[in-house]
Design an enzyme around this catalytic site. Structure first.
Site, short mmCIF file in Angstrom:
data_model
loop_
_atom_site.label_atom_id
_atom_site.label_comp_id
_atom_site.label_asym_id
_atom_site.label_seq_id
_atom_site.Cartn_x
_atom_site.Cartn_y
_atom_site.Cartn_z
N PHE A 137 0.85 -1.20 0.00
CA PHE A 137 0.00 0.00 0.00
C PHE A 137 0.88 1.24 0.00
O PHE A 137 1.80 1.35 0.81
CB PHE A 137 -0.92 0.02 1.23
CG PHE A 137 -1.87 1.19 1.21
CD1 PHE A 137 -3.00 1.17 0.40
CD2 PHE A 137 -1.63 2.32 1.97
CE1 PHE A 137 -3.87 2.25 0.35
CE2 PHE A 137 -2.49 3.42 1.94
CZ PHE A 137 -3.61 3.38 1.13
N ASP A 152 9.07 2.67 1.41
CA ASP A 152 7.91 3.42 1.90
C ASP A 152 7.81 3.14 3.40
O ASP A 152 7.33 2.09 3.82
CB ASP A 152 6.65 2.95 1.16
CG ASP A 152 5.39 3.63 1.68
OD1 ASP A 152 5.44 4.26 2.76
OD2 ASP A 152 4.35 3.52 1.02
N LYS A 157 2.71 9.80 8.37
CA LYS A 157 1.99 9.32 9.55
C LYS A 157 2.59 9.80 10.88
O LYS A 157 2.34 10.92 11.27
CB LYS A 157 1.85 7.79 9.51
CG LYS A 157 0.87 7.33 8.42
CD LYS A 157 0.30 5.95 8.66
CE LYS A 157 -0.90 5.68 7.77
NZ LYS A 157 -0.61 4.89 6.57
C1 LIG Z 1 -0.89 5.21 5.15
C2 LIG Z 1 0.11 4.84 4.15
C3 LIG Z 1 0.31 5.60 2.99
C4 LIG Z 1 -0.58 6.76 2.62
O1 LIG Z 1 -0.43 7.82 3.48
P1 LIG Z 1 -1.51 9.03 3.41
O2 LIG Z 1 -1.00 10.01 4.43
O3 LIG Z 1 -2.83 8.43 3.76
O4 LIG Z 1 -1.49 9.56 2.04
C5 LIG Z 1 1.34 5.24 2.15
N1 LIG Z 1 2.14 4.19 2.42
C6 LIG Z 1 1.97 3.44 3.52
C7 LIG Z 1 2.90 2.30 3.78
C8 LIG Z 1 0.95 3.71 4.42
O5 LIG Z 1 0.77 2.94 5.49
#
Ligand SMILES: *Cc1c(COP(=O)(O)O)cnc(C)c1O
Length: 403
Positions: free
Chosen positions: A136, A221, A250
């Site tokens: 994700f 990521d 986050k």
């Molecule tokens: C939550 C998340 C995102 C997206 O972040 P947003 O602030 O909602 O755009 C991207 N990568 C990972 C691994 C995530 O957990």
């Protein structure tokens, strides 16, 4: 105005289905709803509230900055942004920082940088981006297409091209599609939304080696795994595998929207003036709060405490499982933990979440088969104990068919 949960459907686009209660206040790892009910928070705003709710030092940093300067745009720089960038680069492999407002935006920048870097150094043919199934990376059209669930990117018209997906923890599946055309591999160094899946050491090292072999950039990521979540400042540090680009969001703002893309000075050169930008990225309010969060979390004692608290969770969850036999595995790292449901409860993670809300516990799911916990990194031990007691009641309710 008297606000009720019922009003939600009348005024909001129906893309979310929030819980039946409306939270109004939070302090540490406790939250209160409109009726004054008290909840223990094991969800942490989906791995965001790393220092809990309304941490006094964050509140002070926000108040202080709010009386100095709110916004300038990138026509001007500002002190909090430069200070935060200095701290991020001092603490990691990176030498340059790009600020955004969310994880998806940080990833969008990372992907655009990778494509530009490949164009600058290798040519137009090198445009392939590889990521992993179940991964994700956010909800913009580029990042959701790079993400590993086609269901999230289908139905919006033509998708960005030259994106392919390999299988996580399966080096052969990556090797099979990688070539000189590969410009970057994007991966989570601990899959979050996909079900709390840790990479094996061989896989992480193997991905790095394949990237080196094919002159491709490795993008980690760390939007969910970063900023202390795994008991390391960033998860890559625990893996001993260093990426070329890292994204963080986050927990970085602890509840204030901010994201960042980190990279080396050499790679950063490809984002020349005018190539990319954002109105709010590097906003002084966001950076002042993030600087405070980063100062508090970039501390060995706090990070070691995350590992100790992980053990409290594991011991408690194992004890619940010994009694009720609902999980096949407790997995994850630090305070990003997943309880994988066994065959008897397959597909029912949401039932556990709904039952937990009824016992006044906030938790998360990661797909249909995993109950996920991502609490504050400084959650008091007594709140862990009380939250686990409430979780046991929720598990009992599901097992006894009351949910
Ligand atoms: C939550 C998340 C995102 C997206 O972040 P947003 O602030 O909602 O755009 C991207 N990568 C990972 C691994 C995530 O957990």
């Amino acid at each position: 105005m008297n606000v009720t949960r019922e009003m939600f459907a009348d005024v909001m686009v129906p893309n979310y289905n929030p819980a039946a209660m409306v939270p109004v206040r939070g302090e540490g790892s406790k939250v209160w709803d409109q009726e004054g009910n008290e909840y223990i928070d094991f969800a942490g705003g989906i791995a965001v509230n790393a220092l809990g709710h309304c941490h006094p030092e964050m509140v002070a940093a926000l108040k202080d900055q709010s009386e100095k300067l709110w916004h300038l745009s990138n026509v001007f720089t500002n002190e909090p942004a430069i200070r935060l960038a200095k701290k991020l680069t001092d603490a990691t492999f990176a030498e340059r920082v790009y600020f955004a407002n969310s994880g998806a935006e940080a990833n969008e920048a990372a992907l655009k940088l990778a494509r530009r870097w490949a164009l600058d150094h290798h040519g137009e043919h090198k445009d392939q981006i590889i990521s992993f199934k179940q991964g994700f990376h956010g909800r913009t059209f580029f990042t959701v297409t790079v993400g590993g669930q086609a269901a999230y990117s289908d139905g919006f018209g033509p998708k960005p091209g030259a994106i392919e997906h390999a299988t996580y923890n399966d080096l052969e599946s990556l090797k099979a599609i990688m070539s000189e055309k590969t410009c970057a591999v994007m991966m989570e160094p601990l899959q979050g939304e996909g079900g709390i899946i840790s990479p094996t050491a061989e896989f992480a090292e193997g991905v790095r080696a394949l990237c080196d072999q094919h002159n491709a950039l490795l993008i980690f990521d760390e939007v969910q795994s970063g900023v202390g979540r795994t008991g390391e400042l960033y998860a890559y540090m625990g893996l001993g595998v260093t990426p070329d680009i890292l994204t963080t969001a986050k927990a970085l703002g602890g509840g204030f929207p901010v994201g960042a893309m980190l990279t080396t000075a050499k790679i950063a050169e490809s984002l020349k003036p005018g190539t990319h930008g954002s109105t709010y990225g590097g906003n002084p309010l966001a950076c002042a709060v993030a600087e405070k969060v980063f100062d508090i979390i970039n501390d060995r004692e706090l990070l070691d405490n995350v590992k100790r608290k992980e053990q409290l969770f594991r011991d408690g969850l194992n004890a619940i499982n010994d009694k009720y036999h609902v999980f096949s595995e407790i997995r994850g790292k630090g305070l990003l933990l997943g309880c994988a449901l066994n065959e008897d409860y397959a597909g029912r993670s949401r039932d556990f979440l709904v039952a937990s809300t009824k016992t006044k516990l906030m938790c998360l799911v990661a797909g249909a088969n995993v109950v996920r916990f991502a609490p504050s990194l400084v959650i008091p031990d007594e709140d862990i104990k009380e939250g686990l007691a409430r979780f046991e009641q929720a598990v009992a309710a599901v097992v006894n068919g009351q949910e």
